[in-house]
Structures are given as C-alpha cells and as structure tokens.
Design a protein around this motif. Structure first.
Motif, PDB file in Angstrom:
ATOM      1  N   GLU A 172       0.894  -1.293  -0.181  1.00 24.74           N
ATOM      2  CA  GLU A 172      -0.058   0.093   0.180  1.00 24.74           C
ATOM      3  C   GLU A 172       0.790   1.292   0.066  1.00 24.74           C
ATOM      4  N   GLN A 173       0.504   2.139  -0.801  1.00 22.22           N
ATOM      5  CA  GLN A 173       1.358   3.341  -1.009  1.00 22.22           C
ATOM      6  C   GLN A 173       0.467   4.856  -0.942  1.00 22.22           C
ATOM      7  N   GLU A 174       1.021   5.772  -0.754  1.00 22.58           N
ATOM      8  CA  GLU A 174       0.188   6.820  -0.800  1.00 22.58           C
ATOM      9  C   GLU A 174       0.067   7.247  -2.339  1.00 22.58           C
ATOM     10  N   GLU A 175      -1.156   7.739  -2.695  1.00 21.79           N
ATOM     11  CA  GLU A 175      -1.448   7.920  -4.017  1.00 21.79           C
ATOM     12  C   GLU A 175      -0.411   8.882  -4.642  1.00 21.79           C
ATOM     13  N   SER A 176       0.115   9.650  -3.876  1.00 21.05           N
ATOM     14  CA  SER A 176       1.097  10.909  -4.726  1.00 21.05           C
ATOM     15  C   SER A 176       2.463  10.090  -4.757  1.00 21.05           C
ATOM     16  N   GLU A 177       2.716   8.878  -4.455  1.00 19.48           N
ATOM     17  CA  GLU A 177       4.114   8.395  -4.454  1.00 19.48           C
ATOM     18  C   GLU A 177       3.971   7.272  -5.653  1.00 19.48           C
ATOM     19  N   VAL A 178       2.733   7.197  -6.275  1.00 19.14           N
ATOM     20  CA  VAL A 178       2.695   6.334  -7.253  1.00 19.14           C
ATOM     21  C   VAL A 178       3.262   7.064  -8.620  1.00 19.14           C
ATOM     22  N   ALA A 179       4.329   6.441  -9.208  1.00 25.62           N
ATOM     23  CA  ALA A 179       4.885   7.118 -10.390  1.00 25.62           C
ATOM     24  C   ALA A 179       3.968   6.837 -11.764  1.00 25.62           C
ATOM     25  N   ARG A 180       2.471   6.783 -11.512  1.00 24.45           N
ATOM     26  CA  ARG A 180       1.697   6.450 -12.900  1.00 24.45           C
ATOM     27  C   ARG A 180       0.622   7.416 -12.699  1.00 24.45           C
ATOM     28  N   SER A 181      -0.173   7.376 -13.876  1.00 24.00           N
ATOM     29  CA  SER A 181      -1.587   7.841 -13.700  1.00 24.00           C
ATOM     30  C   SER A 181      -2.607   7.098 -12.994  1.00 24.00           C
ATOM     31  N   THR A 182      -3.035   7.552 -11.892  1.00 23.85           N
ATOM     32  CA  THR A 182      -3.949   6.829 -10.893  1.00 23.85           C
ATOM     33  C   THR A 182      -5.249   7.330 -10.748  1.00 23.85           C
ATOM     34  N   THR A 183      -6.499   6.695 -10.077  1.00 27.37           N
ATOM     35  CA  THR A 183      -7.357   7.260  -9.831  1.00 27.37           C
ATOM     36  C   THR A 183      -8.027   6.473  -8.542  1.00 27.37           C
ATOM     37  N   VAL A 184      -8.727   7.034  -7.397  1.00 27.59           N
ATOM     38  CA  VAL A 184      -9.158   6.400  -6.411  1.00 27.59           C
ATOM     39  C   VAL A 184     -10.483   6.897  -6.290  1.00 27.59           C
ATOM     40  N   ILE A 185     -11.293   6.139  -6.562  1.00 19.65           N
ATOM     41  CA  ILE A 185     -12.985   6.522  -6.291  1.00 19.65           C
ATOM     42  C   ILE A 185     -13.322   5.964  -5.148  1.00 19.65           C
ATOM     43  N   THR A 186     -13.818   6.800  -4.215  1.00 15.59           N
ATOM     44  CA  THR A 186     -14.214   6.365  -2.924  1.00 15.59           C
ATOM     45  C   THR A 186     -15.620   6.091  -2.771  1.00 15.59           C
ATOM     46  N   ARG A 187     -16.237   5.472  -1.602  1.00 14.75           N
ATOM     47  CA  ARG A 187     -17.562   5.102  -1.654  1.00 14.75           C
ATOM     48  C   ARG A 187     -18.328   6.288  -1.555  1.00 14.75           C
ATOM     49  N   GLN A 188     -17.908   7.354  -0.848  1.00 16.79           N
ATOM     50  CA  GLN A 188     -18.872   8.540  -0.699  1.00 16.79           C
ATOM     51  C   GLN A 188     -19.046   9.173  -2.094  1.00 16.79           C
ATOM     52  N   GLU A 189     -18.029   9.253  -3.057  1.00 13.94           N
ATOM     53  CA  GLU A 189     -18.018   9.740  -4.361  1.00 13.94           C
ATOM     54  C   GLU A 189     -19.006   8.996  -5.282  1.00 13.94           C
ATOM     55  N   ILE A 190     -19.228   7.535  -5.194  1.00 10.97           N
ATOM     56  CA  ILE A 190     -20.332   6.715  -5.781  1.00 10.97           C
ATOM     57  C   ILE A 190     -21.411   7.206  -5.206  1.00 10.97           C
ATOM     58  N   GLU A 191     -21.659   7.467  -3.878  1.00  7.73           N
ATOM     59  CA  GLU A 191     -22.963   7.482  -3.298  1.00  7.73           C
ATOM     60  C   GLU A 191     -23.373   9.069  -3.815  1.00  7.73           C
ATOM     61  N   GLU A 192     -22.492   9.912  -3.766  1.00  8.40           N
ATOM     62  CA  GLU A 192     -22.956  11.224  -4.273  1.00  8.40           C
ATOM     63  C   GLU A 192     -23.028  11.500  -5.530  1.00  8.40           C
ATOM     64  N   GLY A 193     -22.448  10.549  -6.404  1.00 12.25           N
ATOM     65  CA  GLY A 193     -22.662  10.681  -7.811  1.00 12.25           C
ATOM     66  C   GLY A 193     -24.028  10.089  -8.434  1.00 12.25           C
ATOM     67  N   ASN A 194     -24.805   9.626  -7.685  1.00 17.53           N
ATOM     68  CA  ASN A 194     -26.083   8.867  -7.936  1.00 17.53           C
ATOM     69  C   ASN A 194     -25.670   7.816  -9.296  1.00 17.53           C
ATOM     70  N   TYR A 195     -24.896   7.116  -9.085  1.00 14.64           N
ATOM     71  CA  TYR A 195     -24.501   6.234 -10.044  1.00 14.64           C
ATOM     72  C   TYR A 195     -25.612   4.859  -9.711  1.00 14.64           C
ATOM     73  N   THR A 196     -25.797   4.106 -10.733  1.00 15.61           N
ATOM     74  CA  THR A 196     -26.786   2.891 -10.540  1.00 15.61           C
ATOM     75  C   THR A 196     -25.982   1.527 -10.894  1.00 15.61           C
ATOM     76  N   THR A 197     -24.825   1.810 -11.637  1.00 13.25           N
ATOM     77  CA  THR A 197     -24.030   0.765 -12.250  1.00 13.25           C
ATOM     78  C   THR A 197     -22.483   0.985 -11.908  1.00 13.25           C
ATOM     79  N   ILE A 198     -21.689  -0.142 -11.794  1.00  9.50           N
ATOM     80  CA  ILE A 198     -20.463   0.201 -12.005  1.00  9.50           C
ATOM     81  C   ILE A 198     -19.765   0.635 -13.279  1.00  9.50           C
ATOM     82  N   SER A 199     -20.736   0.327 -14.285  1.00  8.85           N
ATOM     83  CA  SER A 199     -20.078   0.993 -15.733  1.00  8.85           C
ATOM     84  C   SER A 199     -20.195   2.470 -15.742  1.00  8.85           C
ATOM     85  N   GLU A 200     -21.338   3.048 -15.169  1.00  9.90           N
ATOM     86  CA  GLU A 200     -21.390   4.428 -15.078  1.00  9.90           C
ATOM     87  C   GLU A 200     -20.445   5.164 -14.435  1.00  9.90           C
ATOM     88  N   VAL A 201     -19.895   4.464 -13.149  1.00 14.13           N
ATOM     89  CA  VAL A 201     -18.651   4.928 -12.337  1.00 14.13           C
ATOM     90  C   VAL A 201     -17.465   5.118 -13.120  1.00 14.13           C
TER      91      VAL A 201
END
Length: 258
Positions: free
Chosen positions: A36-65
C-alpha cells in the motif's frame, strides 16, 4: 489521505539508436513492491474512487462510475439492461488489462478471453475503486499492459449492527416497469471481526430492446416487450487489526434476459 493498494513497476532502459553498427541495450529492469502506498507516491496515472463519491454521484451501475473516469470507455453503458458491458482502458482491449476484487483477479468464465462483463458486478459493498493506467500493470502479467482496476470491498466499519435497504421503481414507456432492491447488513466488533452481507435484485418488464423502423401506415408490427432479471448475493467475513488482515468472501450472480 487516499491510499492506493495497486503497486507500481519501474521500467528503465537506455541505449543509442544508430544506423551503423548494432548497439546492445542495457538490461531492462522491472521492479515493484506490491504494498500500500500514498497516491502521490505512485509514479503513474492513478485514480481512487471512494464510496462517498459513488453515493454522491447517484450512480446505479459500476459501468457508469468507470465511464466518468479519464481514459476509460465502457461499451454498453446506459443502454439496454442486460447488455454486455465491456471496458477499454486507454485504448487497450478488454483483455489487455487486469480487473481485480480485493486483489484477486477475476474473469468471465463464460467467455473465451480474460475480459470481464461489468454487468456481473454491482455497486453493493464497494469501499473504493482503484485504477492504474499504463504499462506499470505488467507486474500482474502480460495481460495487464493496459493497466489495472482493483475493487476494494468494505471491511471494518462502525461498531455494532447496521442495515441499509434501498428500493427503486419506475417506468420508461407504455406497459413497462422497473424494480430494484438493494439490501446491506453489517456487523463490526471492537476486536476486529466483521461480517458484510449484500443482496441485490433488479427486474425490468416490457422493454423494447430494438427500435421499430416500420413507417408504413397500417403495417402489422409487434413490440418486443423484453424482460430482464438480475439477482446477486455476496458475503464477506474477516478479521483485521494492525498485524493481520484475514477474510473470506463469496459471491453469486444470476442474470436472465430476453
């Protein structure tokens, strides 16, 4: 601060390009720590989508996310329920990146390739989604040259029992209906023991999967009135403290479509 469990690999190569005598390149070294690493330490383009972001985004499927993320394209998103949803990452084919749940690689056993049908994965019990783009995914094998997607399911949470029930219903035309029920049960103890159970049911009735293109007045035609049903059950039990992280998970997904 966000954490990223997907590891990185560093590829280094030096050499000269010349038209005359061949030049032998130095050895290519691939290394990774897979911790496990801090996101800022990863030397690549990365994205972390949290549960809060999923709930606030009003998504219904993982494809939409996933479709809302840079460099990700999902065929079948927001189309007919039950349609196969295939993901492409930065142009890499659906079988050229690795899809994992809690670090365990998954594939579609009904297919001939290593691709995954995203319709078989619900948003229930997801803690966060990690995406790593690019060739640093080669640590997971040659099939990960496009990158890695890792879904982390819920583990420890608030102490005691908790439950969530979400129901949806609606209509998208004459003689049509859609129903959905999501149930989440959880237990967490101060000792580190936790149990999560999720059940998902989705029913669609009277859907026209194709569009009637007949325009001649008086021509006989019949609507499709297709149906789609999906039932999913998954459970996870484990123990987690500063030293140990042990868990067992089970998932059953059943889909039927006309």
């Amino acid at each position: 601060m966000r954490k990223l469990m997907i590891s990185t690999a560093v590829v280094c190569a030096t050499g000269l390009f010349a038209q005359e005598p061949e030049v032998e390149l130095e050895e290519v070294i691939v290394s990774a720590n897979r911790v496990e690493q801090e996101e800022s330490e990863v030397a690549r383009s990365t994205t972390v989508i949290t549960r809060q972001e999923i709930e606030e985004g009003n998504y219904t499927t993982i494809s939409e996310v996933l479709s809302d993320q840079a460099g990700v394209f999902v065929v079948g998103t927001n189309q007919n329920p039950g349609l196969v949803n295939t993901m492409f990452l930065r142009g890499a084919g659906s079988d050229q990146f690795v899809f994992m749940i809690d670090g365990v690689r998954i594939t579609d056993p009904s297919g001939v390739s290593s691709s995954v049908d995203l319709m078989e994965i619900s948003l229930a019990n997801i803690e966060r989604i990690e995406i790593m783009r690019g060739s640093h995914g080669v640590m997971y094998g040659s099939g990960a040259i496009g990158g890695v997607v890792n879904i982390i399911t819920r583990q420890d949470g608030e102490e005691g029992f908790s439950a969530t029930l979400l129901g949806t219903s609606g209509s998208f035309g004459v003689n049509t209906a859609e129903y959905g029920v999501n149930t989440h049960l959880a237990y967490n103890s101060t000792s580190g023991v936790y149990i999560n159970i999720d059940a998902v049911t989705n029913l669609v009735r009277g859907m026209d999967a194709t569009v009637d293109t007949v325009t001649v007045p008086g021509t006989y035609n019949v609507r499709d009135l297709d149906d789609y049903s999906r039932n999913e059950f998954q459970g996870k039990a484990g123990f987690k403290n500063e030293k140990w992280d042990l868990w067992w998970a089970y998932k059953l997904s059943e889909q039927t479509s006309d």
